[in-house]
Design a protein around this motif. Structure first.
Motif, PDB file in Angstrom:
ATOM      1  N   ILE A 148       0.831  -1.207   0.000  1.00  0.00           N
ATOM      2  CA  ILE A 148       0.000   0.000   0.000  1.00  0.00           C
ATOM      3  C   ILE A 148       0.868   1.261   0.000  1.00  0.00           C
ATOM      4  O   ILE A 148       0.637   2.179  -0.808  1.00  0.00           O
ATOM      5  N   VAL A 149       1.853   1.329   0.882  1.00  0.00           N
ATOM      6  CA  VAL A 149       2.703   2.525   0.964  1.00  0.00           C
ATOM      7  C   VAL A 149       3.462   2.729  -0.333  1.00  0.00           C
ATOM      8  O   VAL A 149       3.495   3.839  -0.895  1.00  0.00           O
ATOM      9  N   PHE A 150       4.047   1.659  -0.867  1.00  0.00           N
ATOM     10  CA  PHE A 150       4.810   1.770  -2.114  1.00  0.00           C
ATOM     11  C   PHE A 150       3.894   2.199  -3.262  1.00  0.00           C
ATOM     12  O   PHE A 150       4.251   3.055  -4.074  1.00  0.00           O
ATOM     13  N   GLY A 151       2.710   1.594  -3.341  1.00  0.00           N
ATOM     14  CA  GLY A 151       1.791   1.921  -4.432  1.00  0.00           C
ATOM     15  C   GLY A 151       1.383   3.375  -4.445  1.00  0.00           C
ATOM     16  O   GLY A 151       1.361   4.026  -5.486  1.00  0.00           O
ATOM     17  N   LEU A 152       1.049   3.915  -3.264  1.00  0.00           N
ATOM     18  CA  LEU A 152       0.637   5.312  -3.177  1.00  0.00           C
ATOM     19  C   LEU A 152       1.784   6.257  -3.548  1.00  0.00           C
ATOM     20  O   LEU A 152       1.624   7.198  -4.328  1.00  0.00           O
ATOM     21  N   LEU A 153       2.971   5.986  -3.001  1.00  0.00           N
ATOM     22  CA  LEU A 153       4.114   6.863  -3.275  1.00  0.00           C
ATOM     23  C   LEU A 153       4.558   6.758  -4.728  1.00  0.00           C
ATOM     24  O   LEU A 153       4.933   7.761  -5.345  1.00  0.00           O
ATOM     25  N   ASP A 154       4.506   5.544  -5.273  1.00  0.00           N
ATOM     26  CA  ASP A 154       4.953   5.340  -6.649  1.00  0.00           C
ATOM     27  C   ASP A 154       4.056   6.063  -7.650  1.00  0.00           C
ATOM     28  O   ASP A 154       4.506   6.437  -8.739  1.00  0.00           O
ATOM     29  N   HIS A 155       2.794   6.303  -7.277  1.00  0.00           N
ATOM     30  CA  HIS A 155       1.868   7.013  -8.160  1.00  0.00           C
ATOM     31  C   HIS A 155       1.756   8.493  -7.815  1.00  0.00           C
ATOM     32  O   HIS A 155       0.858   9.186  -8.285  1.00  0.00           O
ATOM     33  N   GLY A 156       2.678   8.999  -6.979  1.00  0.00           N
ATOM     34  CA  GLY A 156       2.751  10.438  -6.727  1.00  0.00           C
ATOM     35  C   GLY A 156       1.877  10.957  -5.606  1.00  0.00           C
ATOM     36  O   GLY A 156       1.784  12.175  -5.429  1.00  0.00           O
ATOM     37  N   PHE A 157       1.270  10.080  -4.819  1.00  0.00           N
ATOM     38  CA  PHE A 157       0.442  10.535  -3.696  1.00  0.00           C
ATOM     39  C   PHE A 157       1.308  10.563  -2.431  1.00  0.00           C
ATOM     40  O   PHE A 157       1.207   9.691  -1.556  1.00  0.00           O
ATOM     41  N   GLU A 158       2.179  11.602  -2.353  1.00  0.00           N
ATOM     42  CA  GLU A 158       3.171  11.643  -1.284  1.00  0.00           C
ATOM     43  C   GLU A 158       2.550  11.778   0.113  1.00  0.00           C
ATOM     44  O   GLU A 158       2.929  11.056   1.041  1.00  0.00           O
ATOM     45  N   GLU A 159       1.618  12.709   0.256  1.00  0.00           N
ATOM     46  CA  GLU A 159       1.037  12.931   1.588  1.00  0.00           C
ATOM     47  C   GLU A 159       0.295  11.693   2.083  1.00  0.00           C
ATOM     48  O   GLU A 159       0.436  11.300   3.248  1.00  0.00           O
ATOM     49  N   GLU A 160      -0.514  11.063   1.204  1.00  0.00           N
ATOM     50  CA  GLU A 160      -1.238   9.855   1.600  1.00  0.00           C
ATOM     51  C   GLU A 160      -0.275   8.717   1.921  1.00  0.00           C
ATOM     52  O   GLU A 160      -0.454   7.974   2.899  1.00  0.00           O
ATOM     53  N   GLY A 161       0.776   8.582   1.090  1.00  0.00           N
ATOM     54  CA  GLY A 161       1.750   7.522   1.313  1.00  0.00           C
ATOM     55  C   GLY A 161       2.475   7.672   2.631  1.00  0.00           C
ATOM     56  O   GLY A 161       2.694   6.688   3.354  1.00  0.00           O
ATOM     57  N   LEU A 162       2.834   8.923   2.985  1.00  0.00           N
ATOM     58  CA  LEU A 162       3.514   9.148   4.268  1.00  0.00           C
ATOM     59  C   LEU A 162       2.577   8.890   5.451  1.00  0.00           C
ATOM     60  O   LEU A 162       3.015   8.436   6.518  1.00  0.00           O
ATOM     61  N   TRP A 163       1.285   9.190   5.266  1.00  0.00           N
ATOM     62  CA  TRP A 163       0.324   8.910   6.331  1.00  0.00           C
ATOM     63  C   TRP A 163       0.235   7.401   6.589  1.00  0.00           C
ATOM     64  O   TRP A 163       0.248   6.952   7.735  1.00  0.00           O
ATOM     65  N   TRP A 164       0.177   6.606   5.516  1.00  0.00           N
ATOM     66  CA  TRP A 164       0.142   5.162   5.663  1.00  0.00           C
ATOM     67  C   TRP A 164       1.463   4.633   6.214  1.00  0.00           C
ATOM     68  O   TRP A 164       1.482   3.646   6.968  1.00  0.00           O
ATOM     69  N   PHE A 165       2.559   5.290   5.876  1.00  0.00           N
ATOM     70  CA  PHE A 165       3.865   4.889   6.423  1.00  0.00           C
ATOM     71  C   PHE A 165       3.884   5.069   7.939  1.00  0.00           C
ATOM     72  O   PHE A 165       4.415   4.215   8.672  1.00  0.00           O
ATOM     73  N   SER A 166       3.304   6.174   8.421  1.00  0.00           N
ATOM     74  CA  SER A 166       3.244   6.389   9.872  1.00  0.00           C
ATOM     75  C   SER A 166       2.383   5.317  10.540  1.00  0.00           C
ATOM     76  O   SER A 166       2.704   4.836  11.636  1.00  0.00           O
TER      77      SER A 166
END
Length: 723
Positions: A106-124
């Protein structure tokens, strides 16, 4: 791919297809999961639709689905990699049992598609649940922190605590993060790294170049080559060439070019070749830039824009136009960068119609949000005397930044509309920079209103620019000089702590335009005593002082010293000497000089006009020939000054037939006659006295005019010293 892996992929693909035929959707997804787990590059276009169909059929409703973590991970991963992020997140939410892979998907998918803020939220959330990211995910997390300007030290601390610090890809990502904000911290981290690869070196070199520290970037590159442990790649060479371009260091640039040839970079990498074109152009070697371009077989739009901008930068406008014609022949579409270069060409040639055509292209292609393109358009319009068109463009801009405001202020001042320029400055929302203040001072000098120049000087002081920026200081001196306040100009000049050849040239010119040739030449000598070497513009200012002061011998001596010091005189220098000789009545000498100019210098209208003017003043009949008049009119056929001057000379010689002929030519050629004028300030009102104005010759009106002029002449006595 090895034969074993290929055979395995074929077997799994067949298994998936057979399971699909039999409606066994779990086996379809399980087969895809095996392919993913094996790390095989999967690109069979016939299998993807089957997997999609299986995911749809399953629809996470099957009983016991929660026990298949690997299947759930594969489904979520499949959707995320295909860009269906919502379905991927739904798959994740339906999983009752998740592992570290689930979260990373999930984190990789969001960040890889340019959704940085959402990806960092899931990373936390991943960290809260006690799972660890994999290396690929962590690299993307660091990249997202860099994009969002997050605190690099926090993620750096996490990397160290989590034990990822020894991995080179993670180290380089942290290095990239620091390089965006602080080249010093990036270098400190670089020095602490035990193992450095080519990416590490390239990141720090690029950081120095981006931080306007190109010298340090070149030193680090030399250290890299000396160590000989890591081979530079194309990215490294591109950054080094950019450093050479910033420094205008063409010698080092040639060495780097040779290095890239030996490594084979210049033939295979278009980025290196484009950087070479830019480097040679910035180093004023347009011929070498064109050779690189001509030998480039893999040209792109950047290549064409680079050579086009290079010719413009080197003031080779005809060649720039030819490159644009070749570009159109190659069927390449111009972009915003191309249009900006073309506008610079239009500005030089003062062609209004091409400016309007480019404006149309900007509108049709939706470039109106590009502030650089619009600022260049306004600059070109004002240079072509289309001030109202420039103002229309400026007023249409939704946000007027400091660049667009500075451009408009400069253009209005250049066209004599100083009041509008000052009004725009007063309405600025952004904080003015040095260029803005210089443009404002230029507008004030055009208005020749001392009070306004003092006001602009005060703004420069309050902004901290009057001491720290020599360009602003020089503009202040120039503004005061053009207002006739030569004493204030000199005091301001004396306050400049770090003088340059430009500031000396301005004060010499200031004395010259204010009718003080002796002081101008004294400043010229003082400058040379202070070990400043005069350039071509300085010599022109000194020659102008001799010209207006009638100091022929001194002027010829300065001209001779210019030649002896290997300064090549231009047409302007020769024109000044011709004018000086003509004013002094040395018409024969002036004619001899103008006919024996160097081969690469062609006499302009100003030089021939100077001879005509000198003959009129001295009434030297027999010198005025059809050749002289023909040269003036041929060089500037639509300029009224040549016709008026020739007519004046013929009238002084009482050659009325020739006077009538000049008037007839003006009518036949539709030449617009522009009258000269004098402008003086009475109180706060600028009064203009136009040549040829018809006044009622009553005593009261004439007395009123004379009194107004006298009041203006006494203004300087009423103005106090600057604070």
């Amino acid at each position: 791919m090895g034969s074993h892996l290929y055979s395995k992929l074929q077997a799994l693909s067949s298994k998936i297809k057979q399971a699909s035929v039999n409606g066994k959707w779990r086996e379809v997804v399980s087969g895809y999961s095996e392919i993913q787990s094996a790390g095989i590059q999967f690109n069979d276009p016939f299998v993807f639709p089957i997997v999609f169909k299986a995911c749809a059929k399953l629809s996470w409703l099957l009983q016991g689905f929660e026990s298949y973590v690997s299947v759930g991970n594969s489904i979520a991963d499949f959707y995320m990699k295909c860009g269906d992020l919502c379905s991927g997140l739904r798959a994740f939410d339906c999983m009752n049992s998740r592992d570290s892979v689930s979260w990373n998907v999930i984190v990789f998918g969001l960040l890889d598609h340019g959704f940085e803020e959402e990806g960092l939220w899931w990373f936390s959330k991943l960290r809260v649940w006690g799972f660890e990211p994999n290396v690929s995910t962590l690299v993307l997390v660091i990249h997202a922190c860099r994009s969002l300007w997050f605190d690099g030290e926090k993620i750096h601390g996490y990397v160290i605590r989590s034990g990822f610090w020894r991995i080179s890809s993670v180290q380089n990502s942290i290095l990239c993060l620091y390089s965006e904000f602080d080249s010093l911290s990036a270098r400190k981290l670089f020095d602490e790294m035990s193992e450095r690869d080519v990416i590490s070196w390239s990141v720090v070199i690029r950081s120095y170049v981006q931080s306007q520290e190109p010298v340090l970037g070149l030193e680090l590159f030399k250290e890299m080559v000396r160590e000989a442990k890591t081979e530079p790649d194309c990215v490294t060479v591109t950054s080094v060439l950019k450093a050479c371009a910033v420094l205008d260091d063409i010698d080092v640039g040639r060495s780097v070019h040779g290095f890239s040839i030996r490594r084979g970079f210049d033939l295979v990498d278009v980025f290196v070749r484009n950087s070479l074109i830019d480097m040679y152009s910035k180093g004023y070697d347009a011929d070498s830039a064109f050779r690189v371009f001509d030998e480039t077989t893999c040209r792109n739009i950047v290549s064409w824009n680079s050579i086009l901008a290079g010719f413009v930068y080197n003031q080779r406008y005809d060649e720039a136009l030819e490159m644009f014609r070749l570009m159109k022949k190659e069927a390449l579409e111009a972009d915003e960068v191309t249009l900006v270069s073309l506008l610079q060409v239009c500005k030089f040639f003062e062609h209004p119609l091409p400016c309007k055509s480019i404006h149309g292209v900007i509108i049709r292609r939706g470039y109106e949000s590009n502030e650089v393109a619009l600022s260049s358009l306004m600059d070109a319009y004002t240079s072509c005397s289309l001030v109202d068109d420039a103002r229309t463009v400026f007023d249409s801009m939704s946000y007027k930044d400091v660049v667009s405001c500075s451009t408009m202020i400069s253009g209005l001042g250049r066209c004599g509309r100083s009041d509008e320029a000052i009004s725009i400055f007063c309405q600025m929302r952004d904080k003015p920079n040095a260029i803005t203040v210089i443009s404002l001072l230029s507008a004030c000098s055009v208005s020749a209103v001392l009070r306004t120049s003092k006001w602009a000087h005060g703004i420069a002081i309050r902004r901290g620019l009057a001491i720290n920026d020599i360009s602003v200081d020089t503009s202040i001196v120039d503004a005061y000089a053009k207002c006739g306040a030569i004493d204030i100009a000199r005091r301001t000049f004396d306050q400049i702590t770090e003088k340059s050849i430009v500031s000396w040239t301005v004060i010499i010119s200031a004395y010259a335009i204010n009718g003080l040739p002796d002081k101008a030449l004294a400043s010229f000598d003082e400058m040379k005593r202070d070990s400043y070497t005069p350039n071509a513009v300085t010599y022109l200012a000194a020659l102008s002082a001799c010209n207006h002061g009638g100091l022929v011998k001194k002027g010829l001596m300065i001209f001779r010293s210019m030649v002896e010091e290997d300064q090549k005189p231009s047409l302007q220098h020769y024109s000044c000497i011709v004018d000086m000789l003509s004013r002094a009545g040395e018409i024969d000498t002036a004619m001899e000089l103008i006919k024996n100019l160097p081969e690469d210098v062609k006499a302009g209208a100003s030089a021939w006009g100077a001879i005509l003017s000198g003959c009129r003043n001295r009434l030297k009949s027999g010198i005025i020939t059809s050749e002289v008049v023909a040269e003036v009119l041929e060089l500037e056929p639509l300029c009224s000054s040549g016709y008026l001057l020739a007519s004046s000379v013929f009238a002084a010689e009482k050659s009325w037939v020739d006077v009538a002929m000049m008037r007839r030519l003006v009518k036949e050629r539709n030449v617009r006659v522009v009258a000269g004028y004098s402008m003086v300030l009475e109180g706060s009102i600028a009064r203009k006295f136009l040549a040829g104005d018809k006044l009622n010759h009553s005593d009261s009106e004439l007395n009123d005019v004379v009194q107004r002029l006298h009041r203006c002449m006494r203004l300087d006595d009423m103005v106090g010293p600057i604070n």
